[in-house]
Scaffold this active site. Structure first.
Site, PDB file in Angstrom:
ATOM      1  N   ASP A 139       0.874  -1.222  -0.020  1.00  0.00           N
ATOM      2  CA  ASP A 139      -0.097   0.099  -0.060  1.00  0.00           C
ATOM      3  C   ASP A 139       0.925   1.267  -0.083  1.00  0.00           C
ATOM      4  O   ASP A 139       2.107   1.379   0.441  1.00  0.00           O
ATOM      5  CB  ASP A 139      -0.835   0.029   1.435  1.00  0.00           C
ATOM      6  CG  ASP A 139      -1.751   1.280   1.384  1.00  0.00           C
ATOM      7  OD1 ASP A 139      -2.583   1.418   0.397  1.00  0.00           O
ATOM      8  OD2 ASP A 139      -1.923   1.994   2.123  1.00  0.00           O
ATOM      9  N   GLU A 164       1.109  -0.551  -5.101  1.00  0.00           N
ATOM     10  CA  GLU A 164       0.058   0.726  -5.471  1.00  0.00           C
ATOM     11  C   GLU A 164       0.878   2.086  -5.605  1.00  0.00           C
ATOM     12  O   GLU A 164       1.414   2.518  -4.489  1.00  0.00           O
ATOM     13  CB  GLU A 164      -0.851   0.889  -4.155  1.00  0.00           C
ATOM     14  CG  GLU A 164      -2.074   1.852  -4.505  1.00  0.00           C
ATOM     15  CD  GLU A 164      -2.793   2.514  -3.392  1.00  0.00           C
ATOM     16  OE1 GLU A 164      -3.499   3.120  -3.613  1.00  0.00           O
ATOM     17  OE2 GLU A 164      -1.845   2.568  -2.301  1.00  0.00           O
TER      18      GLU A 164
END
Length: 641
Positions: free
Chosen positions: A319, A372
């Protein structure tokens, strides 16, 4: 649970000098085997061995329900090797025991009760104690683990269903699922709809449920909200036995500042940066890991390895990589300090990401690590040996934003922004991409996917089917957040779950059937997945018809016979006898049509296929006189291919 307990009678410790050396060098990838709480034997007596890194502590003791939570009753001893590790053996406690560390700092007489950074299990929030837990498990997924490389390779079809465990199914008002109860139903849905992988929003323990897991504190523990570690293992195992890969969201960029967690752990900024300009994350109001510190790198790399080794995860989605790469991320001028070269690049984070990826791939060459990353940082999926970051896949956020912006336009105005549709091909092969329509796009008043589409209800559904058709035929792997597959109308809410009742109605059944058939075609046709990162896998037929807002393109596999033709009509006006050039003659079968009545469409189409005519078009010797349905994608393959 039965296991052979380690015997520490001779050494008095599980931690060796070599462990300390690796830890301090930032090279220990299995710290979870040494630090934390480990049921053990000493002198024939069972108990638990505890070890915790607290280099600036003056006293550390284990407190819990076994000693009335009284500090000093069960003290730990600091090692004599300057490692800062405190350790000790507590008799007659084991599996299921609640505990914390009571830490008295050498600074300002600071005292605090902390959970274990390496805890394998925690109390159900809002309770905050760690739990001694034996995570042994008799895995039955050996066949999957032995062959999973076949489903994780870059040329394999990878179609990911993104899930928030607590709200996928809600049996009753404000009730969460359990790992155990979810397994069969989730696997059934994934198999029915044709997804190859499931990605779970962070399952790691987190104090604040509405953070969806992205404010992680338990880097070695699945959240107890849905069950025990073994019950989560059962969920993973069951998915594997049904042929489904499991990807876990993982958050090494920041952590919450809750007092019982990692922040200000031993009376100093131990896990986070000491400098205020580096320590605080302004976007998420959280602490930023000090990745310049070797011990912190060992902690996080061990966490990544832990989920792949002990929980048989098939991949990690990392993330907020963008926030790690730039020192000025979410910061204004004067709020950040340049690196030693005067730049904005975060050199310590870059080194960490490369080290993490190299370590994971050295230990699990068949696992995926997905970034990401929302900027144009070069080489995210390039090998670290050539200066890249070493990820396997990168979320294509540019494609996602441009595509949704295009689809939000009234079809009458799409002719003015064809670039939103075509620009992605210019960089589609610069990285190995996954195309995400993720949870972030259906929350915070952004509306559900279908709600972003213009027009009345029929046109919204047609546009959504067209979006999915374009997505599944565009180069790149696929990711779709739960609820999108059947056209949920409401924004996703972690409190209320999905609108499964919509599947009582034919239009939503049609959307689900369309996504299912797209998944099956995507998996069946090598041209749609084999060369996702190869420019030879895509070929424009025509992108210049901006007046009619029609584009057509070919996808190609490695074999000359593996060809798929796609034509998309982005207006509600049917196009008849629309000529599209093709590379060779013969009959081209219409294998999918998003306007078919079984999907909720109007039924305009090509009656099963079209015979190619020797009429040159678009620089090709043959062409097809097609009927292009309104707001629809049609897909063709040459007969016999």
């Amino acid at each position: 649970m039965q296991q052979t307990l380690p015997d520490i009678a001779k050494t008095g410790s599980l931690v060796t000098g070599y462990d300390v050396y690796l830890f301090r060098q930032g090279n220990h990838s299995r710290l979870y085997e040494k630090l934390g709480a480990h049921p053990a034997v000493a002198g024939g007596t069972e108990g638990t061995f505890f070890s915790v890194w607290a280099p600036n502590a003056d006293e550390v003791s284990v407190i819990g329900d076994f000693n009335g939570w009284r500090a000093g009753e069960d003290p730990l001893t600091v090692r004599g090797d300057d490692s800062g590790i405190w350790e000790g053996f507590v008799l007659d406690i084991g599996h299921g025991t609640l505990y914390k560390y009571h830490i008295r700092s050498r600074y300002n007489d600071y005292c605090v009760e902390k959970g274990d950074p390496f805890a394998r299990f925690w109390e159900v929030p809002p309770k905050t104690a760690s739990v001694v837990w034996d995570i042994s498990y008799a895995w039955r997924d050996r066949a999957w683990m032995r062959c999973r490389e076949e489903v994780n390779t870059p040329d394999a079809p990878i179609s990911v269903y993104e899930v928030h465990l607590g709200s996928w199914r809600m049996p009753g008002e404000r009730r969460c699922n359990s790992y155990q109860n979810l397994a069969t139903e989730l696997a059934d849905h994934l198999l029915d709809t044709g997804f190859t992988h499931v990605e779970f929003l962070p399952v790691m323990e987190h104090p604040f449920y509405p953070s969806w897991g992205y404010q992680t504190l338990g880097y070695f523990a699945p959240t107890s909200r849905y069950g025990t570690p073994q019950e989560f293992m059962h969920l993973v195992e069951h998915l594997h036995l049904r042929g489904i890969g499991v990807i876990l969201d993982w958050v090494p960029s920041h952590f919450p500042s809750d007092g019982y967690g990692l922040s200000y752990f031993d009376g100093t900024y131990l896990y986070e940066h000491a400098l205020p300009g580096l320590r605080y994350h302004p976007e998420w109001k959280s602490c930023v890991f000090n990745l310049a510190r070797n011990e912190v790198r060992s902690f996080l790399i061990s966490s990544a390895v832990f989920w792949l080794e002990r929980y048989h995860a098939d991949g990690l989605r990392v993330d907020a990589v963008s926030s790690m790469l730039y020192l000025d991320y979410a910061r204004s001028a004067g709020e950040w300090t340049p690196n030693v070269y005067g730049g904005r690049e975060n050199l310590e984070s870059i080194a960490f990401l490369r080290k993490m990826n190299d370590t994971v791939h050295a230990n699990f060459p068949d696992a995926l690590v997905i970034a990401e990353e929302a900027t144009a940082w070069p080489g995210v999926t390039a090998p670290t040996a050539t200066g890249g970051l070493g990820f396997d896949l990168k979320w294509n956020m540019g494609w996602m934003h441009d595509t949704l912006d295009y689809f939000a336009l009234d079809p009458a105005f799409r002719r003015y922004r064809p670039d939103l549709l075509t620009f992605s091909i210019w960089y589609a092969f610069s990285e190995r991409y996954i195309l995400p329509l993720s949870h972030d796009e259906v929350v915070h008043e952004k509306s559900a996917l279908i709600g972003k589409m213009p027009g009345d209800e029929w046109r919204k559904r047609a546009n959504l089917r067209l979006l999915f058709g374009y997505m599944f035929t565009h180069p790149g792997k696929k990711l779709l957040f739960m609820g999108g597959e059947f056209g949920q109308w409401s924004e996703w809410s972690h409190e209320t779950g999905l609108e499964w009742h919509l599947l009582e109605y034919a239009p939503h059944q049609g959307i689900l059937r369309w996504v299912t058939d797209l998944n099956r075609l995507y998996r069946r046709e090598p041209a749609l997945h084999e060369r996702d990162a190869d420019p030879a896998g895509f070929e424009w037929v025509d992108f210049s018809d901006v007046e009619k807002s029609v584009v057509s393109y070919l996808r190609r596999g490695r074999s000359a016979d593996d060809v798929v033709l796609v034509a998309c009509n982005f207006t509600p006006v049917p196009r008849y006898n629309y000529r599209v050039g093709v590379p060779f003659g013969g009959f081209w079968k219409e294998v999918l049509n998003s306007d078919a009545t079984e999907y909720g469409g109007s039924g305009v189409g090509n009656l099963g296929g079209v015979e190619a005519e020797q009429v040159p078009a678009h620089g090709r010797p043959w062409s097809l006189p097609l009927t292009l349905p309104p707001l629809a994608a049609v897909v063709f393959t040459p007969e016999g291919a």
